[in-house]
Write an enzyme that holds these catalytic residues in place. Structure first.
Site, PDB file in Angstrom:
ATOM      1  N   ASP A 133      25.897  15.791  -6.139  1.00  0.00           N
ATOM      2  CA  ASP A 133      25.527  16.805  -5.140  1.00  0.00           C
ATOM      3  C   ASP A 133      26.349  18.082  -5.290  1.00  0.00           C
ATOM      4  OD1 ASP A 133      27.958  15.832  -4.224  1.00  0.00           O
ATOM      5  OD2 ASP A 133      27.283  15.442  -2.173  1.00  0.00           O
ATOM      6  N   GLU A 134      27.390  18.033  -6.146  1.00  0.00           N
ATOM      7  CA  GLU A 134      28.249  19.214  -6.282  1.00  0.00           C
ATOM      8  C   GLU A 134      27.507  20.387  -6.919  1.00  0.00           C
ATOM      9  OE1 GLU A 134      32.269  18.548  -7.548  1.00  0.00           O
ATOM     10  OE2 GLU A 134      32.233  16.475  -6.859  1.00  0.00           O
ATOM     11  N   TYR A 157      33.252  21.450 -13.735  1.00  0.00           N
ATOM     12  CA  TYR A 157      32.553  20.165 -13.697  1.00  0.00           C
ATOM     13  C   TYR A 157      31.144  20.326 -13.141  1.00  0.00           C
ATOM     14  CZ  TYR A 157      30.971  15.717 -11.716  1.00  0.00           C
ATOM     15  OH  TYR A 157      30.207  14.630 -11.362  1.00  0.00           O
ATOM     16  N   LYS A 161      27.430  19.866 -14.961  1.00  0.00           N
ATOM     17  CA  LYS A 161      26.415  18.905 -14.508  1.00  0.00           C
ATOM     18  C   LYS A 161      25.118  19.652 -14.158  1.00  0.00           C
ATOM     19  CE  LYS A 161      26.650  15.023 -13.948  1.00  0.00           C
ATOM     20  NZ  LYS A 161      26.467  13.841 -14.842  1.00  0.00           N
TER      21      LYS A 161
HETATM   22  P1  NAD Z   1      33.854   7.977 -14.847  1.00  0.00           P
HETATM   23  O1  NAD Z   1      34.697   9.148 -15.256  1.00  0.00           O
HETATM   24  O2  NAD Z   1      34.499   6.869 -14.110  1.00  0.00           O
HETATM   25  O3  NAD Z   1      33.172   7.322 -16.137  1.00  0.00           O
HETATM   26  C1  NAD Z   1      32.608   8.100 -17.153  1.00  0.00           C
HETATM   27  C2  NAD Z   1      32.321   7.202 -18.338  1.00  0.00           C
HETATM   28  O4  NAD Z   1      31.706   8.014 -19.365  1.00  0.00           O
HETATM   29  C3  NAD Z   1      33.580   6.584 -18.964  1.00  0.00           C
HETATM   30  O5  NAD Z   1      33.362   5.216 -19.228  1.00  0.00           O
HETATM   31  C4  NAD Z   1      33.777   7.368 -20.255  1.00  0.00           C
HETATM   32  O6  NAD Z   1      34.402   6.599 -21.275  1.00  0.00           O
HETATM   33  C5  NAD Z   1      32.348   7.728 -20.598  1.00  0.00           C
HETATM   34  N1  NAD Z   1      32.299   8.926 -21.448  1.00  0.00           N
HETATM   35  C6  NAD Z   1      32.914  10.128 -21.231  1.00  0.00           C
HETATM   36  N2  NAD Z   1      32.653  10.963 -22.233  1.00  0.00           N
HETATM   37  C7  NAD Z   1      31.839  10.303 -23.094  1.00  0.00           C
HETATM   38  C8  NAD Z   1      31.210  10.652 -24.312  1.00  0.00           C
HETATM   39  N3  NAD Z   1      31.395  11.853 -24.876  1.00  0.00           N
HETATM   40  N4  NAD Z   1      30.415   9.740 -24.913  1.00  0.00           N
HETATM   41  C9  NAD Z   1      30.214   8.515 -24.364  1.00  0.00           C
HETATM   42  N5  NAD Z   1      30.813   8.124 -23.213  1.00  0.00           N
HETATM   43  C10 NAD Z   1      31.604   9.015 -22.594  1.00  0.00           C
HETATM   44  O7  NAD Z   1      32.640   8.600 -14.048  1.00  0.00           O
HETATM   45  P2  NAD Z   1      31.851   8.017 -12.778  1.00  0.00           P
HETATM   46  O8  NAD Z   1      32.586   8.403 -11.557  1.00  0.00           O
HETATM   47  O9  NAD Z   1      31.512   6.621 -13.023  1.00  0.00           O
HETATM   48  O10 NAD Z   1      30.532   8.907 -12.845  1.00  0.00           O
HETATM   49  C11 NAD Z   1      29.416   8.497 -13.623  1.00  0.00           C
HETATM   50  C12 NAD Z   1      28.325   9.534 -13.512  1.00  0.00           C
HETATM   51  O11 NAD Z   1      27.936   9.679 -12.157  1.00  0.00           O
HETATM   52  C13 NAD Z   1      28.732  10.905 -13.993  1.00  0.00           C
HETATM   53  O12 NAD Z   1      27.647  11.472 -14.684  1.00  0.00           O
HETATM   54  C14 NAD Z   1      29.018  11.687 -12.733  1.00  0.00           C
HETATM   55  O13 NAD Z   1      28.767  13.050 -12.895  1.00  0.00           O
HETATM   56  C15 NAD Z   1      28.036  11.033 -11.771  1.00  0.00           C
HETATM   57  N6  NAD Z   1      28.425  11.047 -10.347  1.00  0.00           N
HETATM   58  C16 NAD Z   1      29.644  10.564  -9.972  1.00  0.00           C
HETATM   59  C17 NAD Z   1      29.972  10.547  -8.613  1.00  0.00           C
HETATM   60  C18 NAD Z   1      31.290   9.983  -8.130  1.00  0.00           C
HETATM   61  O14 NAD Z   1      31.592  10.092  -6.933  1.00  0.00           O
HETATM   62  N7  NAD Z   1      32.083   9.349  -8.972  1.00  0.00           N
HETATM   63  C19 NAD Z   1      29.075  11.057  -7.670  1.00  0.00           C
HETATM   64  C20 NAD Z   1      27.837  11.543  -8.107  1.00  0.00           C
HETATM   65  C21 NAD Z   1      27.526  11.534  -9.451  1.00  0.00           C
END
Ligand code: NAD
Length: 382
Positions: A133-134, A157, A161
């Site tokens: 949502d950011e 970031y 996205k």
């Molecule tokens: P996270 O940082 O915990 O995990 C990211 C994962 O992606 C890791 O396992 C990392 O090794 C992998 N990764 C990073 N770069 C990579 C690359 N170049 N190639 C392959 N793998 C790679 O992130 P998260 O919090 O689990 O978020 C997951 C997704 O959900 C993201 O796309 C994020 O934008 C989205 N999201 C997160 C939240 C939140 O609150 N955490 C909320 C909304 C959306």
């Protein structure tokens, strides 16, 4: 379904892999294992015959193409990303590489694969782009983000996205790839890397160290339990309409300061004897509990913690705000409820209580992380 999940070793990804396997799907986890990727989050499912792992960096177009064509997925669920706003302030380049270029390679590989499928399988194929949502920017005191809110990202970031969201939609509109996009609010729960707010607060409580709260802690986020998010993602990939966007939120707005107090109160109850003596001279004057403008509901069965002399909340320390820190995010999740019947199952009390308990019960998981480079330090001060 055969589901290729990128970022499956991360916080949300590992919870999603587990849920997808539990629902009977076959999963290929494609992950580069950056600092945020951790196969220890998947030890309980690693030997499941329906689970496979491929260490692939999504910025490597060839490797991504091989992973997609080799696994022959019915759906790609794309979560791999650089995800921490503070890190994006210190080093935006990696965010552009992974979130923008990596998404581009995954879209290209998926399109090439999609074009190779027989018509019936091609019609069923789905590409789910998981976003935040950011991208919508910051709200004032009222209002909610809907699927038609204009994009207005403020951090490297969220800008990266937003960029990848536009790419994903363009591959649907231009090439006919069946793309769905979800924009979700802040997640919390098991297996979250301890640089994000909730695990930071829990681990600082356990160590008796100052709990950093940015600015005055008045920023508001809409908190969603990670398993609820994962259920929503599986609903969207199975029953959502290609070309559509679905906002996912927890109906759970909290000011950061209120949330930090809640976690401190839970720690008072669940671990009353943790160290409560911050190293002298390291704690700025706490300004105490800020006015209750959006008070959390009380947690049932809570003990006398909270305001007492040994309360973990005495560790709260207000620190310089994050540059460009958005004031408020809040999601209108009525579309996904109306069209797909999804709504969060965890409420405020159950979700945060479970999460604190999980970190207390899984010390080996986070101790292994903290024995590496990352030491709960503050990042992204510009
Ligand atoms: P996270 O940082 O915990 O995990 C990211 C994962 O992606 C890791 O396992 C990392 O090794 C992998 N990764 C990073 N770069 C990579 C690359 N170049 N190639 C392959 N793998 C790679 O992130 P998260 O919090 O689990 O978020 C997951 C997704 O959900 C993201 O796309 C994020 O934008 C989205 N999201 C997160 C939240 C939140 O609150 N955490 C909320 C909304 C959306």
């Amino acid at each position: 379904m055969r589901i290729l999940i990128t970022g499956g070793a991360g916080f949300i990804g590992s919870n999603l892999v587990r849920l997808a396997l539990a629902e009977g799907h076959h999963v290929l986890n494609v992950d580069a294992l950056t600092y945020a990727g951790n196969l220890a989050s998947l030890t309980d499912v690693a030997s499941d015959p329906r689970y496979q792992f491929a260490q692939v960096d999504i910025t490597d177009a060839t490797a991504v193409g091989e992973a997609v064509s080799g696994f022959q997925p019915d759906a790609v669920m794309h979560l791999a990303a650089e995800s921490h706003v503070d890190r994006s302030i210190d080093g935006p380049g990696q965010f552009i590489q992974t979130n923008v270029i990596g998404t581009f390679h995954l879209l290209q590989a998926s399109l090439e694969y999609h074009r190779s499928l027989p018509a019936e399988r091609a019609a069923r194929f789905r590409f789910l782009h998981v976003s935040t949502d950011e991208v919508y920017g910051s709200l004032g005191e009222t209002g909610l983000f809907t699927e038609t809110t204009p994009y207005d990202p403020h951090s490297p970031y969220s800008a990266s996205k937003a960029s990848s969201d536009h790419l994903a939609r363009a591959w649907q509109d231009t090439y006919g790839l069946p793309v769905l996009v979800t924009n979700c609010s802040n997640n919390y729960g098991p297996y979250q890397f301890p640089e994000k707010l909730i695990p930071v607060v829990i681990l600082k409580c356990l160590r008796g160290e100052p709990i950093p709260v940015y600015g005055k802690g008045e920023n508001i986020r809409d908190w969603l339990y990670v398993e609820d998010h994962c259920r929503a993602l599986l609903s969207v990939v199975q029953r959502g309409t290609p070309g559509e966007t679905y906002n996912i939120g927890g109906n759970n707005e909290q000011r950061n300061i209120d949330l930090v107090h809640l976690i401190c109160d839970l720690m008072d109850e669940l671990r009353p004897h943790s160290e409560l003596h911050p190293p002298s001279g390291r704690v700025e004057q706490s300004e105490g509990r800020a006015p209750q403008h959006n008070s959390p509901r009380p947690v049932s069965g809570r003990g006398a913690g909270g305001e007492g002399p040994t309360a973990h909340s005495s560790l709260i320390t207000f620190v310089t705000d994050r540059p460009g820190h958005d004031l408020r995010y809040a999601i209108d999740a009525s579309k996904i409820k109306r069209e797909l019947g999804w709504e969060p199952q965890e409420n405020f009390e159950s979700g945060f209580c479970k999460t604190v308990q999980w970190y207390l019960d899984n010390e080996a998981w986070w101790q292994a992380i903290l024995s590496g480079d990352y030491q709960l330090d503050r990042l992204g001060q510009n």
